[in-house]
Design a protein around this motif. Sequence first.
Motif, mmCIF file in Angstrom:
data_model
loop_
_atom_site.group_PDB
_atom_site.id
_atom_site.type_symbol
_atom_site.label_atom_id
_atom_site.label_comp_id
_atom_site.label_asym_id
_atom_site.label_seq_id
_atom_site.Cartn_x
_atom_site.Cartn_y
_atom_site.Cartn_z
ATOM 1 N N THR A 25 0.844 -1.187 0.000
ATOM 2 C CA THR A 25 0.000 0.000 0.000
ATOM 3 C C THR A 25 0.882 1.240 0.000
ATOM 4 O O THR A 25 1.900 1.286 0.683
ATOM 5 C CB THR A 25 -0.911 -0.009 1.233
ATOM 6 O OG1 THR A 25 -1.727 -1.179 1.192
ATOM 7 C CG2 THR A 25 -1.813 1.213 1.261
ATOM 8 N N ALA B 185 -7.082 -2.203 3.180
ATOM 9 C CA ALA B 185 -5.639 -2.418 3.055
ATOM 10 C C ALA B 185 -4.859 -1.256 3.645
ATOM 11 O O ALA B 185 -3.839 -1.452 4.329
ATOM 12 C CB ALA B 185 -5.275 -2.621 1.581
ATOM 13 N N GLU B 186 -5.311 -0.029 3.404
ATOM 14 C CA GLU B 186 -4.624 1.140 3.939
ATOM 15 C C GLU B 186 -4.676 1.171 5.464
ATOM 16 O O GLU B 186 -3.680 1.472 6.124
ATOM 17 C CB GLU B 186 -5.243 2.411 3.352
ATOM 18 C CG GLU B 186 -4.950 2.588 1.869
ATOM 19 C CD GLU B 186 -5.746 3.719 1.255
ATOM 20 O OE1 GLU B 186 -6.540 4.357 1.988
ATOM 21 O OE2 GLU B 186 -5.590 3.959 0.037
ATOM 22 N N TRP C 226 -0.430 -6.950 2.186
ATOM 23 C CA TRP C 226 -0.238 -6.695 0.762
ATOM 24 C C TRP C 226 -1.597 -6.523 0.099
ATOM 25 O O TRP C 226 -2.573 -7.182 0.483
ATOM 26 C CB TRP C 226 0.469 -7.874 0.084
ATOM 27 C CG TRP C 226 1.869 -8.133 0.531
ATOM 28 C CD1 TRP C 226 2.260 -8.944 1.568
ATOM 29 C CD2 TRP C 226 3.062 -7.610 -0.044
ATOM 30 N NE1 TRP C 226 3.633 -8.943 1.663
ATOM 31 C CE2 TRP C 226 4.153 -8.139 0.688
ATOM 32 C CE3 TRP C 226 3.331 -6.742 -1.118
ATOM 33 C CZ2 TRP C 226 5.480 -7.837 0.389
ATOM 34 C CZ3 TRP C 226 4.650 -6.437 -1.418
ATOM 35 C CH2 TRP C 226 5.704 -6.969 -0.664
ATOM 36 N N GLU C 227 -1.650 -5.649 -0.897
ATOM 37 C CA GLU C 227 -2.796 -5.630 -1.793
ATOM 38 C C GLU C 227 -2.628 -6.774 -2.790
ATOM 39 O O GLU C 227 -1.515 -7.126 -3.159
ATOM 40 C CB GLU C 227 -2.873 -4.290 -2.538
ATOM 41 C CG GLU C 227 -3.111 -3.102 -1.628
ATOM 42 C CD GLU C 227 -3.311 -1.816 -2.407
ATOM 43 O OE1 GLU C 227 -3.696 -1.897 -3.599
ATOM 44 O OE2 GLU C 227 -3.084 -0.735 -1.838
ATOM 45 N N CYS D 18 -13.894 -4.424 -5.083
ATOM 46 C CA CYS D 18 -12.576 -4.714 -4.517
ATOM 47 C C CYS D 18 -11.788 -3.430 -4.318
ATOM 48 O O CYS D 18 -10.974 -3.331 -3.398
ATOM 49 C CB CYS D 18 -11.817 -5.675 -5.426
ATOM 50 S SG CYS D 18 -12.598 -7.296 -5.531
ATOM 51 N N CYS E 298 -7.820 -8.093 -1.362
ATOM 52 C CA CYS E 298 -8.124 -7.907 -2.775
ATOM 53 C C CYS E 298 -8.519 -6.456 -3.020
ATOM 54 O O CYS E 298 -9.461 -5.941 -2.399
ATOM 55 C CB CYS E 298 -9.250 -8.845 -3.196
ATOM 56 S SG CYS E 298 -9.523 -8.873 -4.981
ATOM 57 N N THR E 299 -7.790 -5.781 -3.953
ATOM 58 C CA THR E 299 -8.046 -4.362 -4.216
ATOM 59 C C THR E 299 -8.128 -4.038 -5.702
ATOM 60 O O THR E 299 -8.108 -2.871 -6.078
ATOM 61 C CB THR E 299 -6.918 -3.495 -3.600
ATOM 62 O OG1 THR E 299 -5.671 -3.813 -4.236
ATOM 63 C CG2 THR E 299 -6.795 -3.715 -2.100
ATOM 64 N N ASN E 300 -8.217 -5.030 -6.568
ATOM 65 C CA ASN E 300 -8.129 -4.812 -8.010
ATOM 66 C C ASN E 300 -9.454 -4.325 -8.583
ATOM 67 O O ASN E 300 -10.348 -5.104 -8.909
ATOM 68 C CB ASN E 300 -7.700 -6.106 -8.707
ATOM 69 C CG ASN E 300 -7.374 -5.896 -10.174
ATOM 70 O OD1 ASN E 300 -7.459 -4.786 -10.693
ATOM 71 N ND2 ASN E 300 -7.006 -6.967 -10.851
ATOM 72 N N GLY F 96 -11.992 -2.757 -0.698
ATOM 73 C CA GLY F 96 -10.724 -3.360 -0.306
ATOM 74 C C GLY F 96 -9.611 -2.380 -0.033
ATOM 75 O O GLY F 96 -8.826 -2.568 0.908
ATOM 76 N N ARG F 97 -9.506 -1.320 -0.831
ATOM 77 C CA ARG F 97 -8.385 -0.392 -0.654
ATOM 78 C C ARG F 97 -8.405 0.321 0.694
ATOM 79 O O ARG F 97 -7.362 0.434 1.346
ATOM 80 C CB ARG F 97 -8.350 0.609 -1.809
ATOM 81 C CG ARG F 97 -7.836 -0.008 -3.101
ATOM 82 C CD ARG F 97 -7.863 0.957 -4.252
ATOM 83 N NE ARG F 97 -7.507 0.296 -5.508
ATOM 84 C CZ ARG F 97 -7.705 0.809 -6.710
ATOM 85 N NH1 ARG F 97 -8.265 2.006 -6.820
ATOM 86 N NH2 ARG F 97 -7.356 0.143 -7.791
#
Length: 303
Positions: free
Chosen positions: A71, A151-152, A163-164, A143, A134-136, A147-148
Motif C-alpha cells: 500500500t 488495506a490502507e 499486501w494488496e 474490490c 483484494c483491491t483490483n 478493499g483499498r
Amino acid sequence: METTCSVLSREYAEPMAGTAPTARGWLLIEHPGPWGAKALTGSRGLDPDTGRAVERAAAAAGFRATLIRSTGRTADLAALRTVILAWTEPGATWMRRFTVSSAEELCDLDFAALAGPVEPAIGEPCADPVVLVCTNGKRDRCCATEGRPLAEALAHRLPGHVWEATHLGGHRFAPTAVVLPDGYVYGRLDPDTAVVAYDAARAGGMRIADCRGRATWPRPAQAAELAVREDTGETAADVLRVAAPVEHEDAEHVWTVRVDHVDGRTWTVEVTGRAEEPPRPESCGKGFGNPLSMVPRLVTPAL
C-alpha cells in the motif's frame, strides 16, 4: 444509482461458508501495476507471455499465482520484486520469501519440486503470517471501493504484514482477504475483525466469524470444516483434517464429507448446494444469476 454486488450480497445475507478459492499453494509476485482485470496477462510492465507461462506452471503444481503490491507503493518496475511462496495444508504449512529482478526469472523455477508438505530451501522462511487484501478495481469495483480502505488501514496497524492482491475471488463479499500460510479466507471484513484474524493466525488459530473457508480444500469441504468449528468452537488452525467430498449419485450438488480431529474425534457432514434467491450478480457488471451456496448439516456427532 446501480447497486453493487457486495451491497446486494449483504442485503440478502448470502452465506459465505464454502466460498473460498481452492488453492493448496500460493505464488505471490510483487508488481506495482497498474493491474489489468486478468492480472498476469494484462498488467502494464508484465509481459503477457511470461505471465501466462508462470501462471500455468504454478497452477500445474497446485499454486495460485497472484500479483501483490504494498500500500502506498511507487511504480518502480526496475526494483527487485518480492516473491512469496506459501503452502496451506494442515500440519505442513510453510511460507518462503525471496526476490527477483524480473518476472521472467520465475519461468526457470521448478514449481513441482517446490510444492507439497516438505518446505523447500528457496529464499528465507517467513516468521509471521501475511494478509492479502483484494483491491483490483479492474476486476471488480467493489474490490477497489471496499478493499483499498481496508488495506490502507491494515498497513498502519500491521506494518510489513499486509499486501494488496489482484484476485481472491468472491468480489461480492468485499472486502475480502486471505491470511497465509494457513490459507483461511475471510469476507466482509473491517480493520478490527481483520486484525483479530491476523492475531489468531499468528497464535496458531483462525477466526470462525467472517470466514469463507480454508483454501486448501474444495468448496463442500470448506463448508464442512466450518460447520464442525461452529459446532465445537474449535479455533486451532491445524487440528482438523477434511477428506475429499463424496458427491451423491442420486442427487446433484449434495456431498458427504468426513472431518477428523487430531484427537481422534470424527464427524460426518452432509453439504448441499443451494441456488440463492432472488437472482443477483456475482460480480459487478455481470448479469443476474443464482450463486450456489454450500449448506452444511452435521449428520453424526464426534465419535
